[in-house]
Design a protein around this motif. Structure first.
Motif, PDB file in Angstrom:
ATOM      1  N   LYS A  69       0.878  -1.178   0.000  1.00  0.00           N
ATOM      2  CA  LYS A  69       0.000   0.000   0.000  1.00  0.00           C
ATOM      3  C   LYS A  69       0.914   1.227   0.000  1.00  0.00           C
ATOM      4  CE  LYS A  69      -4.104  -2.005   0.692  1.00  0.00           C
ATOM      5  NZ  LYS A  69      -5.060  -1.663   1.731  1.00  0.00           N
ATOM      6  N   SER A 114      -6.748  -2.815  -1.899  1.00  0.00           N
ATOM      7  CA  SER A 114      -7.361  -3.976  -1.257  1.00  0.00           C
ATOM      8  C   SER A 114      -8.116  -4.865  -2.241  1.00  0.00           C
ATOM      9  CB  SER A 114      -8.317  -3.516  -0.154  1.00  0.00           C
ATOM     10  OG  SER A 114      -7.603  -2.825   0.837  1.00  0.00           O
ATOM     11  N   ARG A 117      -5.983  -7.431  -4.606  1.00  0.00           N
ATOM     12  CA  ARG A 117      -4.894  -8.240  -4.078  1.00  0.00           C
ATOM     13  C   ARG A 117      -4.909  -9.685  -4.564  1.00  0.00           C
ATOM     14  NH1 ARG A 117      -5.062  -5.615   1.954  1.00  0.00           N
ATOM     15  NH2 ARG A 117      -7.238  -6.240   1.783  1.00  0.00           N
ATOM     16  N   THR A 132      -1.458  -4.793   5.246  1.00  0.00           N
ATOM     17  CA  THR A 132      -2.644  -4.888   6.124  1.00  0.00           C
ATOM     18  C   THR A 132      -3.649  -5.918   5.610  1.00  0.00           C
ATOM     19  OG1 THR A 132      -3.784  -3.010   5.020  1.00  0.00           O
ATOM     20  CG2 THR A 132      -2.407  -2.496   6.930  1.00  0.00           C
ATOM     21  N   THR A 134      -5.670  -9.082   5.847  1.00  0.00           N
ATOM     22  CA  THR A 134      -6.243 -10.020   6.818  1.00  0.00           C
ATOM     23  C   THR A 134      -6.314 -11.443   6.265  1.00  0.00           C
ATOM     24  OG1 THR A 134      -7.553  -8.323   7.909  1.00  0.00           O
ATOM     25  CG2 THR A 134      -8.337 -10.596   8.131  1.00  0.00           C
ATOM     26  N   ARG A 139     -10.405 -15.736   1.483  1.00  0.00           N
ATOM     27  CA  ARG A 139      -9.259 -15.351   0.650  1.00  0.00           C
ATOM     28  C   ARG A 139      -8.335 -16.539   0.390  1.00  0.00           C
ATOM     29  NH1 ARG A 139      -8.317  -9.532   3.704  1.00  0.00           N
ATOM     30  NH2 ARG A 139      -9.882  -8.388   2.505  1.00  0.00           N
ATOM     31  N   SER A 182     -12.486  -4.854   1.174  1.00  0.00           N
ATOM     32  CA  SER A 182     -11.870  -5.020   2.498  1.00  0.00           C
ATOM     33  C   SER A 182     -12.796  -5.802   3.429  1.00  0.00           C
ATOM     34  CB  SER A 182     -11.556  -3.652   3.110  1.00  0.00           C
ATOM     35  OG  SER A 182     -12.746  -2.986   3.472  1.00  0.00           O
ATOM     36  N   THR A 183     -12.234  -6.388   4.453  1.00  0.00           N
ATOM     37  CA  THR A 183     -13.062  -7.095   5.437  1.00  0.00           C
ATOM     38  C   THR A 183     -13.926  -6.114   6.251  1.00  0.00           C
ATOM     39  OG1 THR A 183     -11.108  -7.189   6.877  1.00  0.00           O
ATOM     40  CG2 THR A 183     -11.635  -9.168   5.636  1.00  0.00           C
ATOM     41  N   TYR A 203      -7.970   4.117   1.677  1.00  0.00           N
ATOM     42  CA  TYR A 203      -8.444   4.717   2.931  1.00  0.00           C
ATOM     43  C   TYR A 203      -8.193   6.218   2.981  1.00  0.00           C
ATOM     44  CZ  TYR A 203      -9.300  -0.015   4.336  1.00  0.00           C
ATOM     45  OH  TYR A 203      -9.795  -1.291   4.369  1.00  0.00           O
ATOM     46  N   ASP A 221      -9.041  -1.214  10.056  1.00  0.00           N
ATOM     47  CA  ASP A 221      -8.234  -1.671  11.185  1.00  0.00           C
ATOM     48  C   ASP A 221      -7.737  -0.505  12.034  1.00  0.00           C
ATOM     49  OD1 ASP A 221      -8.583  -4.047   9.847  1.00  0.00           O
ATOM     50  OD2 ASP A 221      -6.648  -3.917   8.838  1.00  0.00           O
TER      51      ASP A 221
HETATM   52  N1  GLU Z   1      -7.207  -5.798   7.097  1.00  0.00           N
HETATM   53  C1  GLU Z   1      -8.377  -5.510   6.339  1.00  0.00           C
HETATM   54  C2  GLU Z   1      -8.417  -6.247   5.026  1.00  0.00           C
HETATM   55  O1  GLU Z   1      -7.536  -6.970   4.717  1.00  0.00           O
HETATM   56  C3  GLU Z   1      -8.552  -4.024   6.121  1.00  0.00           C
HETATM   57  C4  GLU Z   1      -7.344  -3.293   5.629  1.00  0.00           C
HETATM   58  C5  GLU Z   1      -7.179  -3.339   4.132  1.00  0.00           C
HETATM   59  O2  GLU Z   1      -8.162  -3.117   3.399  1.00  0.00           O
HETATM   60  O3  GLU Z   1      -6.059  -3.548   3.709  1.00  0.00           O
HETATM   61  O4  GLU Z   1      -9.346  -6.136   4.279  1.00  0.00           O
END
Ligand code: GLU
Length: 299
Positions: A69, A114, A117, A132, A134, A139, A182-183, A203, A221
């Protein structure tokens, strides 16, 4: 408050100038250079990862393509003037590269938001991803995860002068911003925390909306939100009611089990020899929140 004497102030300025000059004239230069944190990692020699297609690719290229990121303070951020990447995730990625035999100036940074990925990893656009990310079963159907190397949790960022949002159950009727794929955005929808969800790729875009009064909260997060709040404490605050667990993993090709095991070994090593703590203290830990390395979960 004690006043700094004129002579000392000049001395400090000179020292700063020397530092800046030193950095500007650094041998490596450019985005691949050592981070301003001064962290470096011994580059491993004669590395072998039998059976790993990813490692074979890295070795042949003599370079690594690292997914990151670029707008998450403390975690993964690119300095707009120097082009340099800094942050906890970026340092984890550099530590891994060094463990694979690749020095910092042979890392190619690939910014992946995000939502992209899984595609980027499964297509091989990146050799691994640190941002970041998760770890979860959904996934894991498309990518593999080494780690976790950090434990975060979902929280809320609001305007500093807004007393009305104190946790996830106070979001009804509020405009809440998060990131596609994102989660946290999934959780807002699944738990019907509000009907008014605003969605962006990054973000920092959500944070701009919050400052401009276009949304009432940004959710993701805590580690990410604290970085934004620290940059603008006059206008932003983190609510501090964590309502999920977000274990961060290094995203790797799903079927490259040998590579995943190697990355796990490198994280494990960094956790036991103090490197993890050094990285944390120089990046995320600067905010004052202490943390210790989590147990790695191999599967
Ligand atoms: N950790 C969360 C995710 O993987 C939120 C942060 C992000 O979007 O990178 O979705």
């Amino acid at each position: 408050m004690r006043r700094v004497s004129g002579v000392r102030a000049v001395g400090v300025l000179l020292a700063l100038a020397a530092l800046l000059l030193g950095a500007a004239c650094g041998r490596e230069g450019g985005p691949g250079a050592a981070a301003p944190t001064g962290l470096t990692y011994p580059v491993a020699q004669n590395v072998q990862v039998p059976g790993s297609a990813t490692f074979a690719k890295i070795q042949q290229a003599g370079r690594v393509k690292m997914g990151v990121k670029n707008d998450q303070p403390g975690l993964g951020v690119q300095d707009p003037t120097t082009g340099q990447y800094t942050g906890f995730d970026v340092e984890m990625g550099r530590m891994i590269a060094a463990g694979l035999g690749i020095p910092a100036d042979r890392i190619d940074y690939v910014v992946v938001p995000s939502a992209a990925r899984e595609d980027a990893i499964s297509r091989g656009d990146v050799d691994y991803y640190v941002g970041t990310y998760t770890i979860n079963d959904n996934r894991k159907q498309r990518v593999g995860f080494a780690g976790p190397y950090f434990l975060a949790g979902q929280d809320l960022l609001v305007r500093a002068d807004d007393p009305s949002i104190t946790g996830p159950t106070t979001l009804q009727g509020k405009r809440v911003c998060s990131v596609t794929g994102s989660t946290p955005i999934q959780r807002v929808r699944q738990q019907n925390l509000t009907a008014n969800v605003v969605e962006f790729q990054n973000y920092s875009q959500c944070v701009d909306q919050l400052i401009a009064n276009q949304v009432d909260a940004v959710t993701t997060d805590d580690a990410i939100l604290k970085g934004f709040a620290a940059q603008d404490p006059q206008r932003l605050k983190v609510v501090g009611q964590v309502f999920s667990q977000e274990p961060y993993g290094v995203g790797v090709a799903r079927d490259d089990v040998a590579f995943r095991a190697k990355v796990n070994d490198l994280i494990q090593q960094a956790e036991t020899d103090g490197t993890w703590q050094r990285i944390y203290d120089a990046t995320l830990g600067k905010s004052g929140t202490p943390a210790t390395p989590p147990a790695i979960q191999r599967y």
